[in-house]
Every structure is written in C-alpha cells, then in structure tokens.
Design an enzyme around this catalytic site. Structure first.
Site, PDB file in Angstrom:
ATOM      1  N   HIS A   1       7.494   4.886  -0.384  1.00  9.43           N
ATOM      2  CA  HIS A   1       6.990   4.263  -1.614  1.00  9.43           C
ATOM      3  C   HIS A   1       7.733   4.781  -2.844  1.00  9.43           C
ATOM      4  O   HIS A   1       8.353   5.836  -2.811  1.00  9.43           O
ATOM      5  CB  HIS A   1       5.488   4.530  -1.793  1.00  9.43           C
TER       6      HIS A   1
ATOM      7  N   ARG B   1       2.003  18.319  -8.345  1.00  8.14           N
ATOM      8  CA  ARG B   1       2.955  17.309  -8.851  1.00  8.14           C
ATOM      9  C   ARG B   1       2.698  16.997 -10.314  1.00  8.14           C
ATOM     10  O   ARG B   1       1.546  16.769 -10.710  1.00  8.14           O
ATOM     11  CB  ARG B   1       2.847  16.017  -8.040  1.00  8.14           C
TER      12      ARG B   1
ATOM     13  N   HIS C   1      10.324   7.664  -1.601  1.00  7.26           N
ATOM     14  CA  HIS C   1      10.104   8.912  -0.873  1.00  7.26           C
ATOM     15  C   HIS C   1       8.972   8.750   0.124  1.00  7.26           C
ATOM     16  O   HIS C   1       8.173   7.805   0.034  1.00  7.26           O
ATOM     17  CB  HIS C   1       9.825  10.069  -1.839  1.00  7.26           C
TER      18      HIS C   1
ATOM     19  N   ASP D   1       6.438   5.739  -6.770  1.00  7.63           N
ATOM     20  CA  ASP D   1       5.139   6.093  -7.340  1.00  7.63           C
ATOM     21  C   ASP D   1       4.657   5.016  -8.316  1.00  7.63           C
ATOM     22  O   ASP D   1       5.408   4.589  -9.206  1.00  7.63           O
ATOM     23  CB  ASP D   1       5.219   7.430  -8.097  1.00  7.63           C
TER      24      ASP D   1
HETATM   25  C1  SIN Z   1       4.129  12.101  -2.861  1.00 11.23           C
HETATM   26  O1  SIN Z   1       4.302  12.426  -4.022  1.00 11.23           O
HETATM   27  O2  SIN Z   1       4.062  10.927  -2.514  1.00 11.23           O
HETATM   28  C2  SIN Z   1       3.995  13.174  -1.787  1.00 11.23           C
HETATM   29  C3  SIN Z   1       5.275  13.870  -1.556  1.00 11.23           C
HETATM   30  C4  SIN Z   1       5.128  15.084  -0.662  1.00 11.23           C
HETATM   31  O3  SIN Z   1       4.021  15.602  -0.527  1.00 11.23           O
HETATM   32  O4  SIN Z   1       6.127  15.514  -0.112  1.00 11.23           O
END
Ligand code: SIN
Length: 283
Positions: free
Chosen positions: A101, A274, A259, A103
């Site tokens: 995806h 994050r 990602h 974000d």
């Molecule tokens: C995400 O931000 O989608 C998760 C990425 C991760 O936990 O590696």
C-alpha cells in the site's frame, strides 16, 4: 550524486539507500539536511541505523519536511497525537500494513512520507519491503502508459462496521479508534499516474488497499486492469527489503514507493513508532 556531508549506500538496484554519518537526535545543519533530502528524492526510501530518539526528536526530524499528520483511524501514542504506534505483542497474530500500500491515499492530500523508528524488533523477521512505483510505471509498454495516463483512480478507506473493527482490535496490538468505524470518509480521486513534484519522474499511483475502481467505470469493469496493476506494481525487481535493528529508521516517499510489512515472526514482539508527514494533492 556526490555527497559531502553524509555517506549513501544503495541497498538494491531499484530503490532504497542507507544513510550513514547522521545523528537524528541532534540538530542537523542545512548542508547535511539538504543532502539527506537529495538522497531521499534520489533513492525514494532511506534508512538510518543506530539512532536513539525521543518522541520529540522523532517528530522534530519529521517537521523538517513538513507538518505532521494525525492518523485518522489508529489510537495515537499517549501524549503524542502525531505518533502512530505500530505494535505487535507476542500473543497477536495480525499486524498493521500487511498488504502492499501507499499510506492514506483516500485523503485528498495524502502524506508525502512516513518515518518509522524501531524500538524493539524480533530476533528474525519483521522486515519491511518497498517497491518503486517509478520502476513499475517505466517498465510498462508505451500503449499501457498512454492508457493509464488518461485514467483517474477512485480511492476510499472502506470504513469497517463496528463489529469488524472490534474483531481487528482483538487480533492486533495497534488499536483502531472507537470512532474510526462510524466515521464517514468520502471517496477521493487521484490520477493513476502521477508526476513527482521534486524528481519530475512519473509513478504508478494505485494500491489494492484503497483503489477500488477507475473514475467513470464500475468496480467490475475496473477490476481486470487494476488486478494487473496491483500484481505488476511489486514485481521483485522493483523492490528492496529492509532488515530492522533496534534504533533503525526508515523514511519512505509515499508518492513513489509502496510498502508492505512482513508478518513472519509469530510469538515475538515488534514495537515501532511512525511519524507521518503531510503532503499535497498528487498531480
Ligand atoms: C506501515 O506503516 O504500513 C507498517 C510498516 C511496518 O511496520 O514495517
């Protein structure tokens, strides 16, 4: 590109580079910052090792790139609304971000990037994969590129029913906000091919999580081409894979990479924070 203040080591042929020689907990001078920015634009996702960041230092680094997003669906870290805690405790089976995806593409102005910081990692596994959407676009035939440049994708967040959200909260450590399931978020349109405002390169901009049809078409009509694009967009040769250590940081460009977090560490804990940097409407 030559760098005088940082060391930049690519980790794959398509995207991703480790940056050495920077302590993100300290104020970063303009010359080094400008090189970090250049490396980010060139490599699409950059990684730092052995960092030791407070929440405020993490947010401070993010603020060098723009204002910070408050995640519309997840419960934030207490006292830090701009920090999205991405957590898995040993007893939980599901994780955040398991499918490829970008974000928050259901927003009219999706984030320009996200900065993920590892607090605790499993002994093995829990890597994150990234896929260059420049490479995904550039590898297509001229005919397909021309067709895609004429299309608009319709994105939405597929708001879950309270029952589904409650089920997700049972399975995962990161919790959806109680009001997340009832919140009405309208559909949002973005070009299927966007031009990056800084690199000038074209990137594919659809993802399985939030792009459900093309503008002017039904879901059924859109499905075959979307399915092709979803599968094409993460061909192995477009990807890099980052192995986390405690103190690692990944900063990805949300316009030109997708990602996916790997869920391959059952019975182990993985704690990340994050910070998400707001962006502009993609064109
Ligand atoms: C995400 O931000 O989608 C998760 C990425 C991760 O936990 O590696």
């Amino acid at each position: 590109m030559a760098y005088a203040h940082i060391e930049v080591k690519p980790i794959s042929g398509s995207c991703g580079a480790e940056i050495h020689g920077v302590d993100l907990s300290q104020p970063i001078g303009n010359a080094a910052f400008s090189e970090i920015h250049d490396a980010f634009v060139e490599h699409q996702v950059v990684f730092f090792r052995n960092q030791d960041l407070t929440e405020d230092q993490h947010k401070g680094f993010g603020r060098r790139f723009g204002t910070l997003n408050i995640h519309p669906r997840y419960v934030p870290l207490e006292g830090h609304p701009e920090i999205f805690p991405i957590r898995k405790d040993p007893e939980h089976k599901r994780i955040v971000g398991e499918s490829w995806h970008h974000d928050l593409t259901h927003l009219p102005e999706p984030p320009m990037g996200s900065i993920l910081y590892a607090l605790e990692v499993p002994p093995v596994g829990g890597d994150t994969m990234f896929a260059s959407q420049y490479e995904a676009y550039e590898s297509l035939s001229d005919g397909m590129k021309e067709l895609l440049c004429s299309l608009t994708g319709v994105h939405d967040n597929r708001i879950q029913s309270p029952t589904i959200s409650a089920g997700r909260n049972e399975e995962r450590t990161s919790k959806l906000r109680e009001d997340a399931s009832s919140e009405e978020e309208p559909e949002c349109e973005h070009p299927v091919v966007i031009t990056h405002p800084e690199s000038g390169r074209k990137a594919l901009y659809v993802n399985r999580v939030r792009t459900h049809r093309f503008k002017g078409m039904t879901e059924e009509e859109s499905k075959p081409l979307l399915e092709f694009l979803f599968e094409h967009s993460h061909r192995p040769e477009f990807t890099c894979r980052f192995r986390w250590q405690k103190g690692s940081v990944a900063f990805w460009d949300n316009l030109c990479v997708m990602h996916k977090a790997l869920n391959d560490y059952p019975g182990h804990k993985r704690y990340m924070n994050r910070v998400t940097v707001n962006g502009a409407r993609p064109v």
